[in-house]
Scaffold this motif. Structure first.
Motif, PDB file in Angstrom:
ATOM      1  N   LYS A  43       0.564  -3.099 -17.490  1.00 42.87           N
ATOM      2  CA  LYS A  43       0.328  -2.872 -16.075  1.00 42.87           C
ATOM      3  C   LYS A  43       0.678  -4.127 -15.290  1.00 42.87           C
ATOM      4  CE  LYS A  43      -3.393   0.255 -17.080  1.00 42.87           C
ATOM      5  NZ  LYS A  43      -4.816   0.468 -17.068  1.00 42.87           N
ATOM      6  N   VAL A  44       1.285  -3.900 -14.149  1.00 43.41           N
ATOM      7  CA  VAL A  44       1.651  -5.008 -13.274  1.00 43.41           C
ATOM      8  C   VAL A  44       0.687  -4.983 -12.091  1.00 43.41           C
ATOM      9  CG1 VAL A  44       3.463  -5.967 -11.837  1.00 43.41           C
ATOM     10  CG2 VAL A  44       4.049  -4.851 -13.984  1.00 43.41           C
ATOM     11  N   TYR A  45      -0.076  -6.033 -11.945  1.00 44.82           N
ATOM     12  CA  TYR A  45      -1.030  -6.126 -10.854  1.00 44.82           C
ATOM     13  C   TYR A  45      -0.380  -6.820  -9.665  1.00 44.82           C
ATOM     14  CZ  TYR A  45      -4.298  -5.086 -14.590  1.00 44.82           C
ATOM     15  OH  TYR A  45      -4.949  -4.504 -15.642  1.00 44.82           O
ATOM     16  N   LYS A  46      -0.585  -6.260  -8.481  1.00 38.41           N
ATOM     17  CA  LYS A  46      -0.035  -6.882  -7.282  1.00 38.41           C
ATOM     18  C   LYS A  46      -0.905  -8.055  -6.872  1.00 38.41           C
ATOM     19  CE  LYS A  46       2.650  -3.438  -5.065  1.00 38.41           C
ATOM     20  NZ  LYS A  46       3.221  -3.082  -3.827  1.00 38.41           N
ATOM     21  N   LYS A  47      -0.266  -9.063  -6.373  1.00 43.34           N
ATOM     22  CA  LYS A  47      -0.985 -10.208  -5.814  1.00 43.34           C
ATOM     23  C   LYS A  47      -1.365  -9.875  -4.374  1.00 43.34           C
ATOM     24  CE  LYS A  47       0.064 -13.142  -9.206  1.00 43.34           C
ATOM     25  NZ  LYS A  47      -0.881 -13.709 -10.075  1.00 43.34           N
ATOM     26  N   LEU A  48      -2.386 -10.558  -3.871  1.00 44.07           N
ATOM     27  CA  LEU A  48      -2.826 -10.291  -2.501  1.00 44.07           C
ATOM     28  C   LEU A  48      -1.734 -10.588  -1.477  1.00 44.07           C
ATOM     29  CD1 LEU A  48      -6.500 -11.584  -2.488  1.00 44.07           C
ATOM     30  CD2 LEU A  48      -5.700  -9.239  -2.428  1.00 44.07           C
ATOM     31  N   ASP A  49      -0.949 -11.616  -1.714  1.00 44.81           N
ATOM     32  CA  ASP A  49       0.107 -11.946  -0.745  1.00 44.81           C
ATOM     33  C   ASP A  49       1.292 -10.983  -0.818  1.00 44.81           C
ATOM     34  OD1 ASP A  49       0.672 -12.926  -3.240  1.00 44.81           O
ATOM     35  OD2 ASP A  49       1.569 -14.798  -2.537  1.00 44.81           O
ATOM     36  N   GLU A  50       1.326 -10.092  -1.819  1.00 48.00           N
ATOM     37  CA  GLU A  50       2.383  -9.093  -1.917  1.00 48.00           C
ATOM     38  C   GLU A  50       2.044  -7.814  -1.153  1.00 48.00           C
ATOM     39  OE1 GLU A  50       2.860  -8.420  -6.072  1.00 48.00           O
ATOM     40  OE2 GLU A  50       3.819 -10.353  -6.437  1.00 48.00           O
ATOM     41  N   ILE A  51       0.815  -7.682  -0.686  1.00 49.91           N
ATOM     42  CA  ILE A  51       0.390  -6.481   0.032  1.00 49.91           C
ATOM     43  C   ILE A  51       0.824  -6.597   1.484  1.00 49.91           C
ATOM     44  CG2 ILE A  51      -1.591  -5.132   0.769  1.00 49.91           C
ATOM     45  CD1 ILE A  51      -2.968  -6.082  -1.813  1.00 49.91           C
ATOM     46  N   THR A  53       1.706  -3.293   3.478  1.00 49.29           N
ATOM     47  CA  THR A  53       1.375  -2.071   4.196  1.00 49.29           C
ATOM     48  C   THR A  53       0.256  -1.337   3.471  1.00 49.29           C
ATOM     49  OG1 THR A  53       2.964  -0.718   2.970  1.00 49.29           O
ATOM     50  CG2 THR A  53       3.777  -1.831   4.952  1.00 49.29           C
ATOM     51  N   GLU A  54      -0.187  -0.242   4.083  1.00 50.60           N
ATOM     52  CA  GLU A  54      -1.221   0.582   3.459  1.00 50.60           C
ATOM     53  C   GLU A  54      -0.712   1.239   2.182  1.00 50.60           C
ATOM     54  OE1 GLU A  54      -2.690   3.348   6.316  1.00 50.60           O
ATOM     55  OE2 GLU A  54      -3.412   1.776   7.643  1.00 50.60           O
ATOM     56  N   ASP A  55       0.588   1.465   2.088  1.00 47.36           N
ATOM     57  CA  ASP A  55       1.153   2.079   0.882  1.00 47.36           C
ATOM     58  C   ASP A  55       1.016   1.171  -0.337  1.00 47.36           C
ATOM     59  OD1 ASP A  55       1.851   4.319   2.316  1.00 47.36           O
ATOM     60  OD2 ASP A  55       3.861   3.575   2.776  1.00 47.36           O
ATOM     61  N   ASP A  56       0.886  -0.134  -0.106  1.00 47.12           N
ATOM     62  CA  ASP A  56       0.689  -1.060  -1.221  1.00 47.12           C
ATOM     63  C   ASP A  56      -0.710  -0.952  -1.804  1.00 47.12           C
ATOM     64  OD1 ASP A  56       3.260  -2.014  -0.894  1.00 47.12           O
ATOM     65  OD2 ASP A  56       2.644  -3.647   0.431  1.00 47.12           O
ATOM     66  N   LEU A  78      -9.304   0.032   0.982  1.00 47.86           N
ATOM     67  CA  LEU A  78     -10.072  -1.209   0.985  1.00 47.86           C
ATOM     68  C   LEU A  78     -10.727  -1.502  -0.351  1.00 47.86           C
ATOM     69  CD1 LEU A  78     -11.753  -1.057   4.495  1.00 47.86           C
ATOM     70  CD2 LEU A  78      -9.845  -2.469   3.768  1.00 47.86           C
ATOM     71  N   GLU A  79     -11.110  -0.446  -1.081  1.00 50.69           N
ATOM     72  CA  GLU A  79     -11.695  -0.663  -2.404  1.00 50.69           C
ATOM     73  C   GLU A  79     -10.665  -1.295  -3.335  1.00 50.69           C
ATOM     74  OE1 GLU A  79     -13.981   1.762  -5.976  1.00 50.69           O
ATOM     75  OE2 GLU A  79     -13.001   2.879  -4.381  1.00 50.69           O
ATOM     76  N   ARG A  80      -9.424  -0.838  -3.262  1.00 53.15           N
ATOM     77  CA  ARG A  80      -8.366  -1.411  -4.092  1.00 53.15           C
ATOM     78  C   ARG A  80      -8.089  -2.860  -3.684  1.00 53.15           C
ATOM     79  NH1 ARG A  80      -5.150   0.438  -7.762  1.00 53.15           N
ATOM     80  NH2 ARG A  80      -3.142  -0.485  -8.171  1.00 53.15           N
TER      81      ARG A  80
END
Length: 196
Positions: A43-51, A53-56, A78-80
């Motif tokens: 699994k590839v976890y997104k970093k906070l700075d990669e978010i 839009t809401e689609d992320d 928001l939970e994600r």
């Protein structure tokens, strides 16, 4: 009397054996299903700075069929965002308690960060828990307020987007048109005492 006791003892010894003979348990096992080991985590976890839009904040895939999804696999919005922050050691919603080591003054108030139009602050006094919780409302129009019990001052620091599209809806307009802000105790303080 001896005969009565021996009959009771014999009945106690016999009863569990009879019950034990009557119990029956079964289970069904599927023999045709192949046992497979779970593949290593890819699994590839997104970093906070990669978010961006809401689609992320929507997971790419859910759980595999037949498995129970984890919070990461099913959380959205928001939970994600909060889960991604916790995975990286960031407290996204800054859930630390406010500074209760001093009384806030108007020159040096206790600062409360918020990204919304208003923020509710629960004051318990100084030292902490010296009075019951009194809720104080801080807004963008009136960012500074004092506790009526202990006099501690709080200031709202807005950290949200500078061009908040919802800001116009809250300023001076209600569902039926313009409205007057309800009065609170600060409206009845003489001006020479307000800055003391």
């Amino acid at each position: 009397m001896f005969l009565q006791r021996s009959a009771v003892v014999a009945a106690r010894r016999v009863a569990p054996r009879v019950i034990a003979r009557r119990t029956f348990a079964s289970s069904f096992v599927r023999r045709d299903e192949k046992k497979t080991e779970a593949p290593p985590s890819t699994k590839v976890y997104k970093k906070l700075d990669e978010i961006r839009t809401e689609d992320d904040l929507i997971p790419p895939t859910g759980a595999k069929p037949g498995t129970v999804p984890t919070d990461y696999e099913q959380a959205t919005g928001l939970e994600r965002l909060e889960i991604l922050g916790k995975m990286q050691g960031v407290d996204v919603f800054d859930m630390r308690p406010l500074d209760a080591s001093r009384v806030g003054t108007l020159e040096d108030p206790i600062v409360v960060n918020t990204a919304g139009e208003e923020q509710y602050v629960g004051c318990t006094g100084y030292p902490a828990d010296s009075h019951n919780v009194l809720w104080i409302t801080l807004t963008r129009e009136e960012p500074v307020a004092r506790c009526m019990e202990c006099g501690s001052a709080y200031k709202m620091h807005y950290i949200g987007p500078p061009d908040d599209p919802h800001h116009e809806h809250h300023v001076g307009h209600g569902p039926g048109g313009p409205y007057e802000r309800p009065k609170n105790m600060a409206d009845f303080i003489k001006s020479e005492y307000a800055n003391a």
